[in-house]
Design a protein around this motif. Structure first.
Motif, PDB file in Angstrom:
ATOM      1  N   LEU A   1       0.779  -1.101   0.445  1.00  0.00           N
ATOM      2  CA  LEU A   1      -0.077   0.084  -0.002  1.00  0.00           C
ATOM      3  C   LEU A   1       0.515   1.448   0.075  1.00  0.00           C
ATOM      4  CD1 LEU A   1      -2.722   1.352   0.230  1.00  0.00           C
ATOM      5  CD2 LEU A   1      -2.769   1.151   2.395  1.00  0.00           C
ATOM      6  N   PRO A   2       0.891   1.555  -1.331  1.00  0.00           N
ATOM      7  CA  PRO A   2       1.436   2.902  -0.691  1.00  0.00           C
ATOM      8  C   PRO A   2       0.690   4.387   0.234  1.00  0.00           C
ATOM      9  CG  PRO A   2       0.535   2.818  -3.065  1.00  0.00           C
ATOM     10  CD  PRO A   2      -0.063   2.042  -2.364  1.00  0.00           C
ATOM     11  N   GLY A   3       2.720   4.390   0.713  1.00  0.00           N
ATOM     12  CA  GLY A   3       2.420   5.377   1.682  1.00  0.00           C
ATOM     13  C   GLY A   3       2.247   4.284   3.157  1.00  0.00           C
ATOM     14  N   HIS A   4       2.120   3.613   3.058  1.00  0.00           N
ATOM     15  CA  HIS A   4       2.704   2.242   4.332  1.00  0.00           C
ATOM     16  C   HIS A   4       3.498   1.043   3.940  1.00  0.00           C
ATOM     17  CE1 HIS A   4      -0.763   4.862   6.111  1.00  0.00           C
ATOM     18  NE2 HIS A   4      -1.878   5.028   4.880  1.00  0.00           N
ATOM     19  N   GLU A   5       3.898   1.260   2.889  1.00  0.00           N
ATOM     20  CA  GLU A   5       5.142  -0.308   2.966  1.00  0.00           C
ATOM     21  C   GLU A   5       6.031  -0.420   3.840  1.00  0.00           C
ATOM     22  OE1 GLU A   5       4.933   3.107   1.088  1.00  0.00           O
ATOM     23  OE2 GLU A   5       4.456   2.755  -0.404  1.00  0.00           O
ATOM     24  N   LEU A   6       6.346   0.454   4.541  1.00  0.00           N
ATOM     25  CA  LEU A   6       6.973   0.146   6.047  1.00  0.00           C
ATOM     26  C   LEU A   6       6.740  -0.620   6.892  1.00  0.00           C
ATOM     27  CD1 LEU A   6      10.014   2.427   5.873  1.00  0.00           C
ATOM     28  CD2 LEU A   6      10.066  -0.009   4.293  1.00  0.00           C
ATOM     29  N   ARG A   7       5.435   0.345   7.251  1.00  0.00           N
ATOM     30  CA  ARG A   7       4.670  -0.715   8.217  1.00  0.00           C
ATOM     31  C   ARG A   7       4.279  -1.451   8.056  1.00  0.00           C
ATOM     32  NH1 ARG A   7      -0.460   3.883   9.574  1.00  0.00           N
ATOM     33  NH2 ARG A   7      -0.589   1.901  11.203  1.00  0.00           N
ATOM     34  N   ALA A   8       3.270  -2.013   6.420  1.00  0.00           N
ATOM     35  CA  ALA A   8       2.938  -3.285   6.168  1.00  0.00           C
ATOM     36  C   ALA A   8       4.652  -4.108   6.678  1.00  0.00           C
ATOM     37  CB  ALA A   8       2.093  -3.044   5.303  1.00  0.00           C
ATOM     38  N   LEU A   9       5.241  -3.575   5.911  1.00  0.00           N
ATOM     39  CA  LEU A   9       6.048  -4.634   5.581  1.00  0.00           C
ATOM     40  C   LEU A   9       6.538  -5.067   6.896  1.00  0.00           C
ATOM     41  CD1 LEU A   9       7.543  -6.330   3.208  1.00  0.00           C
ATOM     42  CD2 LEU A   9       9.554  -4.767   3.128  1.00  0.00           C
ATOM     43  N   GLY A  10       6.405  -4.619   7.877  1.00  0.00           N
ATOM     44  CA  GLY A  10       7.080  -4.803   9.318  1.00  0.00           C
ATOM     45  C   GLY A  10       5.989  -6.144   9.857  1.00  0.00           C
ATOM     46  N   HIS A  11       4.712  -5.728   9.369  1.00  0.00           N
ATOM     47  CA  HIS A  11       3.840  -6.791   9.584  1.00  0.00           C
ATOM     48  C   HIS A  11       3.832  -8.300   9.136  1.00  0.00           C
ATOM     49  CE1 HIS A  11       1.100  -3.964  12.528  1.00  0.00           C
ATOM     50  NE2 HIS A  11       1.215  -3.117  11.512  1.00  0.00           N
ATOM     51  N   TYR A  12       3.984  -7.993   7.886  1.00  0.00           N
ATOM     52  CA  TYR A  12       4.356  -8.978   7.006  1.00  0.00           C
ATOM     53  C   TYR A  12       5.106  -9.709   7.688  1.00  0.00           C
ATOM     54  CZ  TYR A  12       1.057  -6.164   3.709  1.00  0.00           C
ATOM     55  OH  TYR A  12       0.165  -5.655   3.023  1.00  0.00           O
TER      56      TYR A  12
ATOM     57  N   GLU B   1       4.538 -11.518  10.581  1.00  0.00           N
ATOM     58  CA  GLU B   1       3.586 -12.607  10.312  1.00  0.00           C
ATOM     59  C   GLU B   1       3.810 -13.773   9.440  1.00  0.00           C
ATOM     60  OE1 GLU B   1      -0.108 -10.745   9.189  1.00  0.00           O
ATOM     61  OE2 GLU B   1      -1.049 -10.238  11.528  1.00  0.00           O
ATOM     62  N   GLY B   2       5.150 -13.497   9.000  1.00  0.00           N
ATOM     63  CA  GLY B   2       5.378 -15.069   7.728  1.00  0.00           C
ATOM     64  C   GLY B   2       4.719 -15.120   6.802  1.00  0.00           C
ATOM     65  N   THR B   3       4.030 -13.649   6.657  1.00  0.00           N
ATOM     66  CA  THR B   3       3.078 -13.873   4.906  1.00  0.00           C
ATOM     67  C   THR B   3       4.467 -13.972   4.308  1.00  0.00           C
ATOM     68  OG1 THR B   3       2.358 -12.104   6.092  1.00  0.00           O
ATOM     69  CG2 THR B   3       1.501 -12.302   3.701  1.00  0.00           C
ATOM     70  N   PRO B   4       3.782 -15.231   3.115  1.00  0.00           N
ATOM     71  CA  PRO B   4       4.695 -15.073   1.914  1.00  0.00           C
ATOM     72  C   PRO B   4       5.266 -13.788   1.243  1.00  0.00           C
ATOM     73  CG  PRO B   4       2.850 -16.660   2.161  1.00  0.00           C
ATOM     74  CD  PRO B   4       2.786 -15.666   3.105  1.00  0.00           C
TER      75      PRO B   4
ATOM     76  N   ALA C   1      18.038  -4.588  -9.328  1.00  0.00           N
ATOM     77  CA  ALA C   1      16.100  -4.070  -8.236  1.00  0.00           C
ATOM     78  C   ALA C   1      16.099  -3.230  -6.781  1.00  0.00           C
ATOM     79  CB  ALA C   1      13.908  -4.407  -8.478  1.00  0.00           C
ATOM     80  N   GLU C   2      17.704  -3.137  -6.473  1.00  0.00           N
ATOM     81  CA  GLU C   2      18.393  -2.816  -5.553  1.00  0.00           C
ATOM     82  C   GLU C   2      17.296  -1.811  -4.400  1.00  0.00           C
ATOM     83  OE1 GLU C   2      21.969  -1.397  -3.800  1.00  0.00           O
ATOM     84  OE2 GLU C   2      22.421  -2.939  -5.334  1.00  0.00           O
ATOM     85  N   GLY C   3      17.255  -1.955  -3.401  1.00  0.00           N
ATOM     86  CA  GLY C   3      16.340  -0.915  -2.693  1.00  0.00           C
ATOM     87  C   GLY C   3      14.809  -0.515  -2.680  1.00  0.00           C
ATOM     88  N   HIS C   4      14.382  -1.381  -3.558  1.00  0.00           N
ATOM     89  CA  HIS C   4      13.149  -1.767  -4.031  1.00  0.00           C
ATOM     90  C   HIS C   4      12.045  -2.848  -3.152  1.00  0.00           C
ATOM     91  CE1 HIS C   4      13.616  -0.065  -8.185  1.00  0.00           C
ATOM     92  NE2 HIS C   4      12.793   0.732  -7.846  1.00  0.00           N
ATOM     93  N   LEU C   5      10.760  -2.380  -2.574  1.00  0.00           N
ATOM     94  CA  LEU C   5      10.341  -3.038  -1.528  1.00  0.00           C
ATOM     95  C   LEU C   5      10.180  -5.139  -2.492  1.00  0.00           C
ATOM     96  CD1 LEU C   5       8.262  -0.733  -0.008  1.00  0.00           C
ATOM     97  CD2 LEU C   5      10.459  -1.578   1.406  1.00  0.00           C
ATOM     98  N   PRO C   6       9.455  -5.666  -1.132  1.00  0.00           N
ATOM     99  CA  PRO C   6       8.589  -6.912  -1.670  1.00  0.00           C
ATOM    100  C   PRO C   6       7.806  -6.794  -2.274  1.00  0.00           C
ATOM    101  CG  PRO C   6      10.101  -7.096   0.224  1.00  0.00           C
ATOM    102  CD  PRO C   6      10.138  -5.773  -0.269  1.00  0.00           C
ATOM    103  N   ARG C   7       7.228  -8.286  -3.190  1.00  0.00           N
ATOM    104  CA  ARG C   7       6.211  -7.569  -2.861  1.00  0.00           C
ATOM    105  C   ARG C   7       5.335  -8.715  -2.204  1.00  0.00           C
ATOM    106  NH1 ARG C   7       3.339  -6.735  -8.950  1.00  0.00           N
ATOM    107  NH2 ARG C   7       4.527  -5.177 -10.068  1.00  0.00           N
TER     108      ARG C   7
END
Length: 143
Positions: free
Chosen positions: A88-99, A102-105, A113-119
């Motif tokens: 989610l744009p603007g919430h990427e880092l907070r969401a990534l921390g939750h994923y 929780e062990g979300t795949p 793609a250095e510096g890019h966030l996973p999906r």
């Protein structure tokens, strides 16, 4: 704490932390139903905005997204995602921390793609809403 009933409205707070519920602390019935589905998604699993609408049998992805934007602050908002698995744009880092907690795949990006966030790995993380099929990170199971 998850509520397993769609009965009776309860107030929610949105992303701002302010009480975004309707007068009297009541939510619109559709918003309450969407948030109840979000509460049911097991840790480590996700549903798309369209999945939630389909599961409810009404509305569509945009309506679900609107509910999550207005009232989803106290629900596990990171478990309701875009169909392509982008964060989610603007919430990427907070969401990534939750994923990660929780062990979300996730699908990590390659070295180019250095510096890019996973999906989110939608094939493995997507939950079909069937009780007892959550938490294992496996592919969607048929009813």
């Amino acid at each position: 704490m998850s509520r397993m009933s769609l009965e009776g409205p309860v107030g929610r707070t949105g992303a701002s932390g302010a009480d975004d519920s309707a007068p009297g602390g009541e939510l619109p019935p559709y918003a309450e139903a969407v948030l109840d589905v979000a509460d049911r998604i097991p840790p480590g699993r996700v549903m798309t905005y369209g999945d939630v609408a389909e599961w409810l049998g009404e509305g569509g992805p945009r309506q679900v997204g609107r509910v999550m934007a207005l009232y989803g602050g106290s629900a596990p908002w990171w478990r309701v995602v875009r169909a392509d698995g982008t964060l989610l744009p603007g919430h990427e880092l907070r969401a990534l921390g939750h994923y990660r907690a929780e062990g979300t795949p996730l699908r990590e990006r390659g070295p180019a793609a250095e510096g890019h966030l996973p999906r989110i790995d939608m094939r493995r993380a997507r939950w079909d809403g069937t009780p007892g099929t959550g938490g294992d990170g496996g592919a969607r199971e048929a009813e």
